[in-house]
Scaffold this motif. Structure first.
Motif, short mmCIF file in Angstrom:
data_model
loop_
_atom_site.label_atom_id
_atom_site.label_comp_id
_atom_site.label_asym_id
_atom_site.label_seq_id
_atom_site.Cartn_x
_atom_site.Cartn_y
_atom_site.Cartn_z
N ASN A 135 -45.64 81.07 -3.88
CA ASN A 135 -45.94 80.98 -5.00
C ASN A 135 -46.50 80.09 -5.46
O ASN A 135 -46.21 78.64 -5.39
CB ASN A 135 -44.56 80.96 -5.99
CG ASN A 135 -44.61 81.09 -7.35
OD1 ASN A 135 -45.75 81.35 -8.18
ND2 ASN A 135 -43.32 81.11 -8.15
N SER A 137 -49.70 78.49 -8.43
CA SER A 137 -50.02 78.59 -9.87
C SER A 137 -51.58 78.66 -10.16
O SER A 137 -52.34 78.36 -9.71
CB SER A 137 -49.49 77.32 -10.43
OG SER A 137 -49.80 77.26 -11.97
N SER A 151 -50.70 70.44 -10.14
CA SER A 151 -51.73 71.05 -9.79
C SER A 151 -52.13 70.92 -8.34
O SER A 151 -52.44 71.98 -7.58
CB SER A 151 -52.88 70.82 -10.82
OG SER A 151 -52.66 71.10 -12.15
N LYS A 154 -50.10 72.68 -6.03
CA LYS A 154 -50.23 74.14 -6.04
C LYS A 154 -51.69 74.56 -5.22
O LYS A 154 -51.87 75.72 -4.62
CB LYS A 154 -50.35 74.71 -7.52
CG LYS A 154 -48.91 74.76 -8.24
CD LYS A 154 -47.80 75.28 -7.33
CE LYS A 154 -46.40 75.58 -7.90
NZ LYS A 154 -45.75 76.17 -7.24
N SER A 179 -50.23 83.75 -7.96
CA SER A 179 -50.36 82.57 -8.92
C SER A 179 -50.25 82.90 -10.15
O SER A 179 -51.24 83.30 -10.89
CB SER A 179 -51.91 81.96 -8.62
OG SER A 179 -51.84 81.08 -7.31
N ASP A 243 -52.05 86.05 -14.67
CA ASP A 243 -52.20 84.92 -15.87
C ASP A 243 -52.65 85.53 -16.80
O ASP A 243 -53.21 84.40 -17.72
CB ASP A 243 -53.08 83.85 -15.00
CG ASP A 243 -54.49 84.14 -14.71
OD1 ASP A 243 -54.70 85.54 -14.74
OD2 ASP A 243 -55.42 83.52 -14.40
#
Length: 249
Positions: A135, A137, A151, A154, A179, A243
């Motif tokens: 997982n 992002s 950030s 990720k 993401s 997203d």
């Protein structure tokens, strides 16, 4: 036929949000799910919500002894693993001038160290041809104010997926990334923001999403199911953005 019939799946951070939604979906598709979480009461409630084919094991992914305990129990009960969803993570915001060593170590300790060793310690039990999903992002490619450390963690997650796809190819283990964009989960309540700041943040972020709304944990779970199942048998090393078009447009 159920997509995950007879599979054993480990989901870290499975006691809330995306992890819980995924555990419930996996269980409905025939899997036995082993979920982890740091808080026993929330873990117990999640297991009760998922049903009889769920097992909860308390632990912190950034503590290696807890991961050893997790996999010892999985080995004792099931003998192997088919799917690992390395989902556990935290988000706390800080602009560059306010980043502290404690903030950095905490976010990297869970989001990067925890994820790496979750996978490394699972490998002896993971079957050849199994599936690993990370997982990450949408912010792994975006430069949102205050998200610097989060950030970066990720982006590290995305990088690990590339390397492990290559390193595990002989075992035909597929490593992929999901993401999410902004999702309606409890993580926003844990960012250290006031209620007003959360509302303003949510309104601002929603305007940046072409679909004009936050996503739901169940929508991410469907993407994870795809990456975990044979539906994605020729998919490896991808970063699947869920997203609302935030990154692509």
């Amino acid at each position: 036929m159920s997509k995950l019939s007879g599979k054993i799946a480990v989901i870290t951070g499975g006691n809330s949000g995306i992890g819980l939604a995924t555990a419930k979906l996996f269980a409905s598709e025939g899997a036995t799910v082993v979920i982890t979480g740091r808080r026993q009461a929330e873990l117990d409630a999640a297991v009760a919500e998922i049903g009889s084919n769920a097992v909860g094991i308390q632990g912190d992914v950034s503590t290696l002894a807890d991961l050893d305990k997790l996999y010892a129990e999985v080995k004792n009960q099931f003998g192997h693993i088919d799917i690992v969803f390395a989902n556990a993570g935290i988000a706390e915001l800080a602009p560059i001038g306010l980043i502290t060593e404690e903030h950095f170590d905490k976010i990297f300790g869970i989001n990067v160290k925890g994820l790496l060793f979750t996978v490394q310690k699972a490998l002896p039990l993971l079957v050849d041809g199994g599936s690993i999903i990370f997982n990450s992002s949408a912010v792994n490619t975006l430069g949102l104010e205050g998200f610097g450390v989060y950030s970066a963690t990720k982006a590290a997650v995305r990088s690990f997926a590339r390397t492990l796809t290559t390193e595990l190819k002989e075992r035909k283990i597929r490593v992929n990334v999901v993401s999410p964009g902004p999702i309606e989960t409890p993580i926003f309540d844990k960012m250290g923001l006031s209620e007003q700041q959360i509302d303003e943040f949510g309104t601002n972020i929603a305007t940046q999403v072409p679909l004009g709304r936050f996503g739901r944990p169940e929508e991410i779970a469907q993407a994870v199911l795809f990456l975990a199942s044979s539906d994605s048998s020729y998919v490896a090393g991808v970063d699947l953005y869920v997203d609302g078009g935030m990154v692509a447009v």
